[in-house]
Design a protein around this motif. Structure first.
Motif, PDB file in Angstrom:
ATOM      1  N   LEU A 155      65.673  47.831  20.813  1.00  0.00           N
ATOM      2  CA  LEU A 155      66.117  48.441  19.540  1.00  0.00           C
ATOM      3  C   LEU A 155      66.190  49.861  19.587  1.00  0.00           C
ATOM      4  O   LEU A 155      65.147  50.437  19.708  1.00  0.00           O
ATOM      5  CB  LEU A 155      65.158  47.762  18.236  1.00  0.00           C
ATOM      6  N   ILE A 177      69.502  48.673   6.760  1.00  0.00           N
ATOM      7  CA  ILE A 177      69.277  47.634   7.610  1.00  0.00           C
ATOM      8  C   ILE A 177      69.207  46.134   6.931  1.00  0.00           C
ATOM      9  O   ILE A 177      68.338  46.046   6.012  1.00  0.00           O
ATOM     10  CB  ILE A 177      67.774  47.878   8.620  1.00  0.00           C
ATOM     11  N   LYS A 179      62.621  42.863   9.126  1.00  0.00           N
ATOM     12  CA  LYS A 179      63.051  44.242   8.774  1.00  0.00           C
ATOM     13  C   LYS A 179      61.569  45.057   8.214  1.00  0.00           C
ATOM     14  O   LYS A 179      61.648  46.082   8.470  1.00  0.00           O
ATOM     15  CB  LYS A 179      63.958  43.803   7.649  1.00  0.00           C
ATOM     16  N   LEU A 203      73.477  48.177   9.423  1.00  0.00           N
ATOM     17  CA  LEU A 203      73.081  48.021  10.664  1.00  0.00           C
ATOM     18  C   LEU A 203      72.346  46.628  10.445  1.00  0.00           C
ATOM     19  O   LEU A 203      71.594  46.404   9.417  1.00  0.00           O
ATOM     20  CB  LEU A 203      72.025  48.590  11.451  1.00  0.00           C
ATOM     21  N   LEU A 260      69.956  43.714  11.732  1.00  0.00           N
ATOM     22  CA  LEU A 260      68.798  43.337  12.597  1.00  0.00           C
ATOM     23  C   LEU A 260      68.912  41.991  13.212  1.00  0.00           C
ATOM     24  O   LEU A 260      68.984  40.980  12.683  1.00  0.00           O
ATOM     25  CB  LEU A 260      67.443  43.530  11.862  1.00  0.00           C
ATOM     26  N   LEU A 320      69.760  46.322  16.867  1.00  0.00           N
ATOM     27  CA  LEU A 320      70.707  46.500  15.704  1.00  0.00           C
ATOM     28  C   LEU A 320      72.110  46.272  16.201  1.00  0.00           C
ATOM     29  O   LEU A 320      72.262  47.132  17.175  1.00  0.00           O
ATOM     30  CB  LEU A 320      70.087  47.948  15.251  1.00  0.00           C
TER      31      LEU A 320
END
Length: 224
Positions: free
Chosen positions: A24, A36, A44, A212, A214, A219
């Motif tokens: 990541l 995110i 997250k 983005l 996850l 990402l």
């Protein structure tokens, strides 16, 4: 321009269960707001906790305003959080036995011995979020939207390099959430902080400069 938040090669697994994510990378610049998103359980909040130094990654590194998080002991991480990071929580975490002015001024009071400066900064931030006349009040007298405005004021009052928000509007109705998000986004951009929001809400993500997703492999840029 260098990133205020730089994450490289981050990996995290749930012991004995599964990998949350690996490889990541994330860079967030001054005045930039990144959202995110992802399914529940994807990691997250864990990612946010790793960035804040509250949880350990299995691999990778996190830099906040140039400072490498990994080598720091707990006392140094605590100092970094107090000085460089602002938090906005879904559950507000406003202390009921303190006035709103004291709640907002707390991050300044933790790093400065000058109570006058803490009060002055708190008053200015309360005014900025439209609660300038409520400094002597307590949490019990506020609506959910007002409490979240207090939480935003507290997160920004010490002018942090990085602001982290975990589902910041999850307890608010849509109209109140929209007003709070607009206020948050404006404050981040005007203050030149880097900000990361983790959320499942499309409306929350919509205020961000980038969204983005996850995944277990890191990402992924979200389009449309």
């Amino acid at each position: 321009m260098s990133a205020l938040l730089a994450v490289r090669g981050l990996a995290k697994s749930v012991p004995g269960l599964r990998q949350l994510f690996a490889g990541l990378d994330l860079a967030v610049g001054a005045g930039e707001l990144v959202a995110i998103v992802g399914e529940s359980g994807v990691g997250k909040s864990t990612l946010l906790n790793i960035i804040a130094g509250l949880d350990e990654a299995d691999a990778g590194e996190v830099r906040i305003a140039g400072d490498l998080l990994g080598p720091l002991d707990e006392a140094a991480r605590t100092r970094l959080r107090r000085e460089r990071i602002g938090f906005v929580f879904q559950a507000f975490h406003i202390l009921p036995y303190l006035t709103l002015r004291q709640n907002v001024g707390l991050p300044v009071a933790l790093v400065s011995p000058d109570p006058v400066a803490a009060n002055a900064r708190a008053e200015a931030m309360l005014a900025r979020v439209g609660l300038g006349d409520r400094g002597d009040g307590y949490a019990r007298d506020l609506s959910g939207g007002e409490l979240q405005r207090v939480a935003i004021a507290r997160a920004l009052v010490h002018r942090p390099a990085l602001i982290l928000a975990d589902e910041p509007t999850g307890n608010l109705d849509p109209d109140t959430a929209a007003r709070v998000l607009a206020l948050f986004a404006d404050a981040v951009r005007e203050g030149g902080a880097a900000a990361v929001i983790v959320t499942h809400s499309e409306a929350t993500a919509a205020v961000a400069d980038r969204v983005l997703t996850l995944t277990p492999h890191g990402l992924v840029e979200t389009h449309g």
